[in-house]
Design an enzyme around this catalytic site. Sequence first.
Site, PDB file in Angstrom:
ATOM      1  N   CYS A  76       0.853  -1.187   0.000  1.00  0.00           N
ATOM      2  CA  CYS A  76       0.000   0.000   0.000  1.00  0.00           C
ATOM      3  C   CYS A  76       0.894   1.243   0.000  1.00  0.00           C
ATOM      4  O   CYS A  76       1.776   1.374   0.848  1.00  0.00           O
ATOM      5  CB  CYS A  76      -0.887  -0.026   1.243  1.00  0.00           C
ATOM      6  SG  CYS A  76      -1.648   1.546   1.665  1.00  0.00           S
ATOM      7  N   GLU A  77       0.666   2.114  -0.947  1.00  0.00           N
ATOM      8  CA  GLU A  77       1.523   3.297  -1.029  1.00  0.00           C
ATOM      9  C   GLU A  77       1.242   4.317   0.068  1.00  0.00           C
ATOM     10  O   GLU A  77       2.049   5.204   0.302  1.00  0.00           O
ATOM     11  CB  GLU A  77       1.416   3.952  -2.402  1.00  0.00           C
ATOM     12  CG  GLU A  77       0.114   4.622  -2.707  1.00  0.00           C
ATOM     13  CD  GLU A  77       0.104   5.252  -4.090  1.00  0.00           C
ATOM     14  OE1 GLU A  77      -0.554   6.297  -4.229  1.00  0.00           O
ATOM     15  OE2 GLU A  77       0.734   4.733  -5.014  1.00  0.00           O
ATOM     16  N   HIS A  78       0.118   4.182   0.744  1.00  0.00           N
ATOM     17  CA  HIS A  78      -0.203   5.133   1.807  1.00  0.00           C
ATOM     18  C   HIS A  78       0.496   4.810   3.123  1.00  0.00           C
ATOM     19  O   HIS A  78       0.832   5.717   3.883  1.00  0.00           O
ATOM     20  CB  HIS A  78      -1.718   5.185   2.049  1.00  0.00           C
ATOM     21  CG  HIS A  78      -2.478   5.689   0.871  1.00  0.00           C
ATOM     22  ND1 HIS A  78      -3.728   5.229   0.538  1.00  0.00           N
ATOM     23  CD2 HIS A  78      -2.155   6.604  -0.075  1.00  0.00           C
ATOM     24  CE1 HIS A  78      -4.148   5.845  -0.550  1.00  0.00           C
ATOM     25  NE2 HIS A  78      -3.216   6.677  -0.938  1.00  0.00           N
ATOM     26  N   HIS A  79       0.670   3.516   3.410  1.00  0.00           N
ATOM     27  CA  HIS A  79       1.239   3.120   4.702  1.00  0.00           C
ATOM     28  C   HIS A  79       2.475   2.231   4.576  1.00  0.00           C
ATOM     29  O   HIS A  79       3.071   1.868   5.581  1.00  0.00           O
ATOM     30  CB  HIS A  79       0.188   2.367   5.534  1.00  0.00           C
ATOM     31  CG  HIS A  79      -1.044   3.162   5.769  1.00  0.00           C
ATOM     32  ND1 HIS A  79      -2.178   3.024   4.999  1.00  0.00           N
ATOM     33  CD2 HIS A  79      -1.316   4.137   6.669  1.00  0.00           C
ATOM     34  CE1 HIS A  79      -3.098   3.865   5.423  1.00  0.00           C
ATOM     35  NE2 HIS A  79      -2.607   4.557   6.431  1.00  0.00           N
ATOM     36  N   GLN A 118      -4.787  -0.589  -4.915  1.00  0.00           N
ATOM     37  CA  GLN A 118      -5.452  -1.723  -5.550  1.00  0.00           C
ATOM     38  C   GLN A 118      -6.191  -1.300  -6.814  1.00  0.00           C
ATOM     39  O   GLN A 118      -6.180  -2.016  -7.818  1.00  0.00           O
ATOM     40  CB  GLN A 118      -6.402  -2.413  -4.571  1.00  0.00           C
ATOM     41  CG  GLN A 118      -7.049  -3.647  -5.169  1.00  0.00           C
ATOM     42  CD  GLN A 118      -7.852  -4.435  -4.162  1.00  0.00           C
ATOM     43  OE1 GLN A 118      -7.558  -4.427  -2.975  1.00  0.00           O
ATOM     44  NE2 GLN A 118      -8.873  -5.117  -4.637  1.00  0.00           N
ATOM     45  N   HIS A 146      -6.005  -5.908   3.021  1.00  0.00           N
ATOM     46  CA  HIS A 146      -5.040  -4.826   3.237  1.00  0.00           C
ATOM     47  C   HIS A 146      -4.619  -4.788   4.702  1.00  0.00           C
ATOM     48  O   HIS A 146      -5.455  -4.597   5.584  1.00  0.00           O
ATOM     49  CB  HIS A 146      -5.669  -3.484   2.842  1.00  0.00           C
ATOM     50  CG  HIS A 146      -5.911  -3.359   1.377  1.00  0.00           C
ATOM     51  ND1 HIS A 146      -5.192  -2.507   0.586  1.00  0.00           N
ATOM     52  CD2 HIS A 146      -6.780  -4.000   0.553  1.00  0.00           C
ATOM     53  CE1 HIS A 146      -5.609  -2.613  -0.665  1.00  0.00           C
ATOM     54  NE2 HIS A 146      -6.572  -3.513  -0.706  1.00  0.00           N
ATOM     55  N   CYS A 148      -3.148  -2.496   6.145  1.00  0.00           N
ATOM     56  CA  CYS A 148      -3.402  -1.174   6.725  1.00  0.00           C
ATOM     57  C   CYS A 148      -4.805  -1.094   7.324  1.00  0.00           C
ATOM     58  O   CYS A 148      -5.073  -0.216   8.142  1.00  0.00           O
ATOM     59  CB  CYS A 148      -3.177  -0.066   5.692  1.00  0.00           C
ATOM     60  SG  CYS A 148      -4.195  -0.196   4.216  1.00  0.00           S
TER      61      CYS A 148
END
Length: 187
Positions: A76-79, A118, A146, A148
């Site tokens: 996940c690019e956010h976390h 995703q 996920h 996250c």
Amino acid sequence: MSDFEKLQETVYQLLELVGENPDREGLLDTPKRVAKMYQEVFSGLGRDPKDEFTAVFSEGHEEVVLVKDIPFHSMCEHHLLPFYGVAHVAYLPSNGKVTGLSKLARAVEVASKRPQLQERLTAQIATALDEALSPEGVFVMVEAEHMCMTMRGIKKPGSKTITTVAKGIYKENVHQRQEILSMIHHD
């Protein structure tokens, strides 16, 4: 200093910043291990999943080709936490033009090995196949859990996210799309 060395140093500093002693026995090789892991899990960066479609054949096959339950994992690019699951990749050949079945799995692999969303992963796989083969239609479904959402924040283990991208006949014709969905959900 190489990028690999910079990454090791960054992991060393991260361990310090979270209150750990990176020089204790159990963590001595952790910066190197994490740097190697990041090289592996981000090995799709700078690569185009479309380039995986190197084997294309004129076979006269005019019916659905579906490879389902292709396992993958991504970050996940956010976390920068993993998400993982399966991809289902289908296409309807145009003029009998098909690709090697493993190429579908390879495209999933390349697209997933990068910081990712995703939704984007699903679209990148579909676009790569569509551009490489120009089929009558492409349908990609990705199902993933996920981390996250599992180990932080809302903490809902077992929840799955499903994303789809339909192109060509699968976008235009609901009956064609239903056929693919029934094939995906058939065991």
